[in-house]
Design a protein around this motif. Structure first.
Motif, PDB file in Angstrom:
ATOM      1  N   LEU A   1       1.392  -7.922  -6.469  1.00 12.71           N
ATOM      2  CA  LEU A   1      -0.030  -7.128  -6.095  1.00 12.71           C
ATOM      3  C   LEU A   1       0.373  -5.884  -5.211  1.00 12.71           C
ATOM      4  O   LEU A   1       0.837  -5.811  -4.166  1.00 12.71           O
ATOM      5  CB  LEU A   1      -1.035  -7.993  -5.467  1.00 12.71           C
ATOM      6  N   SER A   2      -0.535  -4.638  -5.694  1.00  7.70           N
ATOM      7  CA  SER A   2      -0.044  -3.516  -4.705  1.00  7.70           C
ATOM      8  C   SER A   2      -1.111  -2.445  -5.315  1.00  7.70           C
ATOM      9  O   SER A   2      -1.507  -2.482  -6.213  1.00  7.70           O
ATOM     10  CB  SER A   2       1.241  -2.884  -4.886  1.00  7.70           C
ATOM     11  N   PHE A   3      -1.376  -1.508  -4.249  1.00  9.31           N
ATOM     12  CA  PHE A   3      -1.713  -0.188  -4.637  1.00  9.31           C
ATOM     13  C   PHE A   3      -0.659   0.773  -4.552  1.00  9.31           C
ATOM     14  O   PHE A   3      -0.048   0.984  -3.605  1.00  9.31           O
ATOM     15  CB  PHE A   3      -3.085   0.073  -3.711  1.00  9.31           C
ATOM     16  N   THR A   4      -0.377   1.566  -5.606  1.00 10.22           N
ATOM     17  CA  THR A   4       0.430   2.480  -6.007  1.00 10.22           C
ATOM     18  C   THR A   4       0.034   3.794  -6.338  1.00 10.22           C
ATOM     19  O   THR A   4      -1.000   4.113  -6.559  1.00 10.22           O
ATOM     20  CB  THR A   4       1.436   1.957  -6.960  1.00 10.22           C
ATOM     21  N   GLY A   5       0.913   4.837  -6.416  1.00 13.33           N
ATOM     22  CA  GLY A   5       0.427   6.175  -7.069  1.00 13.33           C
ATOM     23  C   GLY A   5       0.731   7.305  -6.137  1.00 13.33           C
ATOM     24  O   GLY A   5       0.853   8.439  -6.767  1.00 13.33           O
ATOM     25  N   LYS A   6       0.727   6.996  -5.042  1.00 11.84           N
ATOM     26  CA  LYS A   6       0.992   8.385  -3.971  1.00 11.84           C
ATOM     27  C   LYS A   6       2.280   8.469  -3.542  1.00 11.84           C
ATOM     28  O   LYS A   6       3.138   7.317  -3.567  1.00 11.84           O
ATOM     29  CB  LYS A   6       0.109   8.296  -2.898  1.00 11.84           C
ATOM     30  N   GLY A   7       2.991   9.808  -3.466  1.00 14.38           N
ATOM     31  CA  GLY A   7       4.288   9.664  -2.948  1.00 14.38           C
ATOM     32  C   GLY A   7       4.354   9.227  -1.491  1.00 14.38           C
ATOM     33  O   GLY A   7       3.679   9.614  -0.661  1.00 14.38           O
ATOM     34  N   HIS A   8       5.462   8.573  -1.174  1.00 15.10           N
ATOM     35  CA  HIS A   8       5.604   8.364   0.067  1.00 15.10           C
ATOM     36  C   HIS A   8       7.168   8.089   0.402  1.00 15.10           C
ATOM     37  O   HIS A   8       8.055   8.134  -0.464  1.00 15.10           O
ATOM     38  CB  HIS A   8       5.130   6.800   0.506  1.00 15.10           C
TER      39      HIS A   8
ATOM     40  N   TYR B   1       4.172   4.735  10.966  1.00 14.14           N
ATOM     41  CA  TYR B   1       2.905   4.508  11.136  1.00 14.14           C
ATOM     42  C   TYR B   1       2.159   5.535  10.946  1.00 14.14           C
ATOM     43  O   TYR B   1       0.652   5.619  10.375  1.00 14.14           O
ATOM     44  CB  TYR B   1       2.525   3.758  12.346  1.00 14.14           C
ATOM     45  N   ALA B   2       2.649   6.725  11.746  1.00 14.00           N
ATOM     46  CA  ALA B   2       1.853   7.806  11.484  1.00 14.00           C
ATOM     47  C   ALA B   2       1.617   8.450  10.038  1.00 14.00           C
ATOM     48  O   ALA B   2       0.607   9.082   9.690  1.00 14.00           O
ATOM     49  CB  ALA B   2       2.713   9.000  12.206  1.00 14.00           C
ATOM     50  N   PHE B   3       2.509   8.197   9.308  1.00 16.67           N
ATOM     51  CA  PHE B   3       2.368   8.552   7.594  1.00 16.67           C
ATOM     52  C   PHE B   3       1.445   7.576   7.216  1.00 16.67           C
ATOM     53  O   PHE B   3       0.525   8.271   6.303  1.00 16.67           O
ATOM     54  CB  PHE B   3       3.610   8.410   7.048  1.00 16.67           C
ATOM     55  N   MET B   4       1.280   6.516   7.444  1.00 19.92           N
ATOM     56  CA  MET B   4       0.377   5.882   7.010  1.00 19.92           C
ATOM     57  C   MET B   4      -1.139   6.015   7.299  1.00 19.92           C
ATOM     58  O   MET B   4      -2.102   6.081   6.509  1.00 19.92           O
ATOM     59  CB  MET B   4       0.329   4.065   7.282  1.00 19.92           C
ATOM     60  N   LYS B   5      -1.223   6.107   8.640  1.00 18.69           N
ATOM     61  CA  LYS B   5      -2.850   6.574   9.228  1.00 18.69           C
ATOM     62  C   LYS B   5      -3.111   7.948   8.753  1.00 18.69           C
ATOM     63  O   LYS B   5      -4.432   8.256   8.770  1.00 18.69           O
ATOM     64  CB  LYS B   5      -2.889   6.169  10.515  1.00 18.69           C
TER      65      LYS B   5
ATOM     66  N   ILE C   1       0.934  -1.373  -0.008  1.00 15.14           N
ATOM     67  CA  ILE C   1      -0.008  -0.080   0.064  1.00 15.14           C
ATOM     68  C   ILE C   1       0.925   1.124   0.145  1.00 15.14           C
ATOM     69  O   ILE C   1       1.456   1.790   0.944  1.00 15.14           O
ATOM     70  CB  ILE C   1      -0.991  -0.064   1.240  1.00 15.14           C
ATOM     71  N   THR C   2       1.078   1.800  -1.249  1.00 16.81           N
ATOM     72  CA  THR C   2       1.689   3.231  -1.359  1.00 16.81           C
ATOM     73  C   THR C   2       0.938   4.146  -2.044  1.00 16.81           C
ATOM     74  O   THR C   2       1.597   4.805  -2.606  1.00 16.81           O
ATOM     75  CB  THR C   2       3.232   3.103  -2.069  1.00 16.81           C
ATOM     76  N   GLY C   3      -0.459   3.678  -2.256  1.00 20.89           N
ATOM     77  CA  GLY C   3      -1.109   4.717  -3.029  1.00 20.89           C
ATOM     78  C   GLY C   3      -2.490   4.182  -3.256  1.00 20.89           C
ATOM     79  O   GLY C   3      -3.042   3.299  -2.469  1.00 20.89           O
ATOM     80  N   ASP C   4      -3.438   4.629  -4.319  1.00 21.76           N
ATOM     81  CA  ASP C   4      -4.678   4.203  -4.304  1.00 21.76           C
ATOM     82  C   ASP C   4      -5.031   3.832  -5.950  1.00 21.76           C
ATOM     83  O   ASP C   4      -5.956   3.531  -6.223  1.00 21.76           O
ATOM     84  CB  ASP C   4      -5.764   5.529  -4.261  1.00 21.76           C
ATOM     85  N   LYS C   5      -3.836   3.492  -6.611  1.00 18.00           N
ATOM     86  CA  LYS C   5      -4.093   2.817  -8.068  1.00 18.00           C
ATOM     87  C   LYS C   5      -3.623   1.252  -7.933  1.00 18.00           C
ATOM     88  O   LYS C   5      -2.394   1.228  -7.458  1.00 18.00           O
ATOM     89  CB  LYS C   5      -3.280   3.588  -8.915  1.00 18.00           C
TER      90      LYS C   5
END
Length: 877
Positions: free
Chosen positions: A659-666, A675-679, A595-599
């Motif tokens: 498999l993943s969700f990508t697209g946002k910068g992290h 964990y703070a960045f994720m939530k 999980i690093t984005g929404d795509k």
């Protein structure tokens, strides 16, 4: 009636117990504070937490103080790999250390049913006070099956008719309890009723596929996903360190609490660690020194030190030269401008046209550079990358060797022969360090007016740098680079494996894996994948409680040292393929930076395309609430990324998908990935974690619980045609760019493609009686011959990728023999990540057209042979 999924009504499982902090887990008092189960899971013998922290930070990173070996309460399910490390003695040693056995007591292996029964009798006896001759009732959540019965009344005793009946009540109750125990014993010992919890929940299938998916979907718990991710991210766990060992034991304990058979596999590999005070980057004129370390966001959770995995230890000094992304083309631009890097410290941006940081450093090394500095550019990242964040990473040459670079091609087991680190194909030979862009700014400013002014596409997004210059050997300031580090040639790492035995006893396996080690806290990469894998395993465990079993065996894997050149999965594969055990592995699902984005993204073998479309039609996008197959790019999956899946696809030819969700910068590979960045930013509601868990479970069921594995040869056929068309364009462009060359005869490859398409079409269109499905959705023919035919068809599809590998002695890609898959392996320099047929492309780029022609013929032969094996394993049709 469906089962109640509320937290209040769920039974307590192992993961619901109190979880120790990192300090508590590594201290000698962990066991007494958190009970017997966590005592077996997390106890560490030795110093106190404060001493442990001191020891861990003394010269960088120290290994755990508890000896680690493979362990299992029962016989190893990895015995097929013929590992010399699975022994009764090593098991006894670890059980003594974990206080499962007392020292000096000889191990005695009871049968599986006796172990299971003793645990259940203990559970029954502890709750006898609640027995009041109840009605026993159970409903299968997968099917409309319900049964109940009532315990009989106790009859009167004629010879005691004159005795006060009230005085006989205690005796009656005792007799009733004894009778109930006898009945329960018979049920448990014989699995007569298949009640959940009896004899490891005896198989009660086959089950309706829709009901199984519905149950799995309902069972997914976002609260548990959040819970696991928060805990795993609460301390650093770099490969081979105490935190990594604690987490390995924790993950194994979770697998066991779900009812899965689990064990650890240890390998002894080459790893390096930073040394306190051993890393510096500075200039004398102008006076400046890099901070290197990231600011500590939480004093309770100290950062790991900044460094490059597999970097060369040593010091260097020289004028600084800016080389953009460090690609070969970038260095050619410098040469055309008269800028040499011989004897220089080269400054380069992460990512861009050369994403592999090891190859950036190799390109600089080949041109005479003595050191390298890499910084993360917010312009390249495409978002507001924190100015003090540092992107750590591995600089091993992963397009040459994957896994332990001292034992290439064979597992790093005890006493394995190790190659030298000197002139090793997998290692660079100049020191390097990563920088934040705040640290890079003074270096870029110091080059103003020196060398050549760069073109627009070389400019970065570092604030307050208005002009970009290359610098030169004569005018650039001198930079000093010190990289003194700890190197361990045989550092222990731990893969954790768990298995759900399929009802087909022929050892066909589907593996789903995720990496566990992180450069720091690693919340998105790789902990999101680990949390999802744990939740999938928990759901599978819940399904097993109701008598469900997959047709094929499912293996869960938590890989170690993936950040260090994918060592964990590579060593597993090298050990598994030694006795050809990998032939039983039909497919691999990978979850790393999940999980690093929404795509949604799916990368890997083309044989997964139709299956993924089917799976995604059953899952809705959290944002649009539309089925994901309507928003997913319906083209073939892209090339498998480097990571835990690489050894499976590229070395063993196991059909693999990531498999993943990508697209946002992290903040990739930074301690800011917490964990703070994720939530707060990436996935506040954990909707994407829940969605990817559902996708992965549905895909796992498609692979492991269908009569015929649903890989698509029709999709593979179409993909091969696309790949060859793309290769034609590459060859044409290369020929036009160098008209003096004779070009390449592609006819053998085109002829092989036409033959293969015919074979694959015939395989796809084959209709035989054993394939007929009745109105109830079940196969009509269920005799042994029909079952064998269906299994054979699935095996041939699962083996298709294997047949596209060059498995001959000393076979593989020329000069890079570790890579065996002739279509999907990466190119030598990986500047074209979507390029298939790497050996042909590499030979052309190297100007070796004769080698390219030989590779065309070899690949044509292998494609034709692989397609023929779909129809007949030995003779052409």
């Amino acid at each position: 009636m469906t089962p109640d999924n509320s937290q209040e009504n769920r039974p307590m499982l192992g993961h619901d117990l109190p979880i120790p902090t990192y300090e508590e887990a590594t201290s000698s008092r962990a066991a007494s504070d958190f009970g017997a189960e966590n005592e077996a899971l997390l106890e560490q013998h030795g110093a106190s937490s404060s001493a442990s922290a001191s020891r861990r930070r003394g010269d960088g990173y120290m290994p755990p103080t508890v000896e680690s070996v493979r362990s299992s309460m029962e016989s190893s399910f990895l015995e097929e790999f013929a590992s010399p490390r699975s022994s009764a003695e090593s098991l006894r040693r670890e059980m003594v250390q974990m206080e499962i056995m007392e020292a000096g007591v000889e191990e005695r292996r009871s049968s599986k049913w006796r172990l299971s029964f003793s645990k259940r009798i203990h559970s029954i006896s502890s709750s006898l006070s609640a027995i009041s001759l109840p009605t026993v009732s159970w409903r299968n959540p997968f099917r409309n099956i319900h049964f109940s019965f009532r315990m009989p009344n106790i009859p009167s005793v004629p010879c005691c008719a004159n005795i006060d009946q009230s005085a006989m009540i205690p005796i009656y109750r005792l007799l009733a309890i004894l009778a109930a125990l006898i009945v329960v014993y018979i049920i448990l010992a014989t699995d007569a009723l298949g009640i959940p919890g009896a004899m490891d929940s005896a198989y009660m299938g086959p089950f309706d596929a829709d009901s199984v998916r519905a149950f799995a979907s309902r069972e997914i718990d976002k609260g548990k996903l959040r819970h696991w991710l928060e805990y795993i991210s609460s301390f650093d766990h770099m490969a081979g360190t105490e935190g990594d060992y604690v987490l390995a034991k924790y993950v194994q304990g979770q697998y066991s609490s779900f009812g899965l058979k689990s064990e650890r596999m240890q390998y002894d590999v080459y790893l390096n660690y930073p040394k306190e005070g051993g890393r510096r980057v500075w200039m004398d004129e102008p006076k400046w020194e890099a901070a290197l370390e990231e600011p500590v966001a939480d004093k309770k959770h100290p950062n790991t030190m900044v460094f490059h995995g597999h970097s060369r230890s040593g010091s260097a000094q020289g004028p600084v030269i800016y080389a953009n992304y460090g690609s070969r083309d970038d260095f050619k631009v410098l040469e055309m401008q008269g800028v040499s890097v011989k004897g220089a410290i080269v400054l380069m941006r992460e990512g861009g046209s050369q994403k592999d940081r090891g190859l950036k450093i190799l390109a600089a090394q080949e041109r005479g550079a003595v050191g390298a500095l890499l910084f993360t550019d917010p312009k390249t990242e495409g978002w507001n990358w924190p100015e003090t964040a540092v992107q750590r990473g591995d600089v091993a040459l992963s397009s040459w060797i994957v896994g332990d670079v001292l034992t290439p091609g064979y597992p790093a087991i005890p006493d394995a022969h190790q190659m030298s680190k000197q002139n090793n194909k997998g290692l660079v030979n100049i020191p390097s360090l990563p920088l934040s862009f705040k640290d890079a700014r003074p270096l870029l400013l110091s080059l103003k007016g020196k060398g050549s002014r760069v073109r627009e596409d070389w400019t970065s997004g570092v604030p307050m740098v208005d002009e970009y210059w290359t610098g030169s050997l004569t005018s650039s300031p001198t930079v000093h680079l010190q990289n003194d580090q700890v190197e361990r040639d045989r550092q222990a790492i731990w893969n954790v494996l768990a298995e759900v035995q399929g009802v087909d006893k022929l050892d066909e396996k589907i593996i789903i894996g995720s990496s566990r080690d992180a450069w720091c806290f690693g919340t998105s990469d790789p902990n999101s994948g680990t949390a999802i894998s744990l939740e999938i395993a928990r759901v599978i465990g819940r399904m097993m409680e109701f008598g469900w079993r997959p047709r094929r065996t499912i293996m869960f894997a938590s890989w170690d040292a993936v950040k260090f050149n994918s060592i964990g999965p590579a060593e597993f594969i090298e050990e598994a393929t030694a006795p050809a055990a990998a032939s039983s592995i039909l497919a691999y699902i990978n979850l790393d930076a999940a999980i690093t984005g929404d795509k949604f993204s799916a990368s890997g073998s083309a044989s997964f395309q139709s299956m993924m479309s089917t799976v995604l039609s059953r899952v809705k996008d959290p944002a649009s609430h539309q089925p994901l197959n309507s928003t997913w790019n319906k083209n073939m999956p892209g090339p498998l990324p480097s990571g835990a899946g690489a050894p499976f696809q590229f070395h063993a030819g196991i059909s693999s998908i990531d498999l993943s969700f990508t697209g946002k910068g992290h903040p990739y590979h930074s301690c800011s990935d917490n964990y703070a960045f994720m939530k707060d930013i990436l996935d506040p509601t954990f909707a994407y974690h829940e969605t990817l868990t559902k996708i992965a479970i549905f895909l796992l069921l498609e692979l492991a619980d269908t009569e015929i594995i649903t890989l698509s040869m029709a999709d593979y056929s179409a993909a091969l045609e696309t790949y060859i068309t793309d290769l034609d364009g590459f060859v044409k462009d290369a020929t036009n760019a160098d008209p003096g060359k004779r070009g390449l005869n592609m006819d053998p490859l085109h002829k092989a493609l036409e033959i293969a398409k015919g074979h694959m079409r015939k395989f796809f269109e084959r209709k035989e009686a054993w394939m007929e499905i009745g109105k109830d959705g079940q196969y009509v023919q269920m005799d042994e011959w029909a079952v064998a035919n269906r299994r054979s068809r699935g095996l041939r599809m699962g083996n298709f990728d294997k047949h596209l590998c060059d498995m001959a002695p000393k076979g593989g890609l020329p000069g890079r023999e570790w890579f065996r898959h002739l279509i999907y392996s990466p190119q030598k320099w990986k500047e074209n990540p979507s390029g298939y047929f790497p050996s042909i492309r590499d030979a052309i780029e190297d100007g070796d057209w004769a080698l390219a022609q030989r590779e065309v013929q070899k690949i044509a032969t292998i494609i034709e042979r692989a397609s023929r094996k779909l129809l007949d394993e030995s003779t052409p049709s």
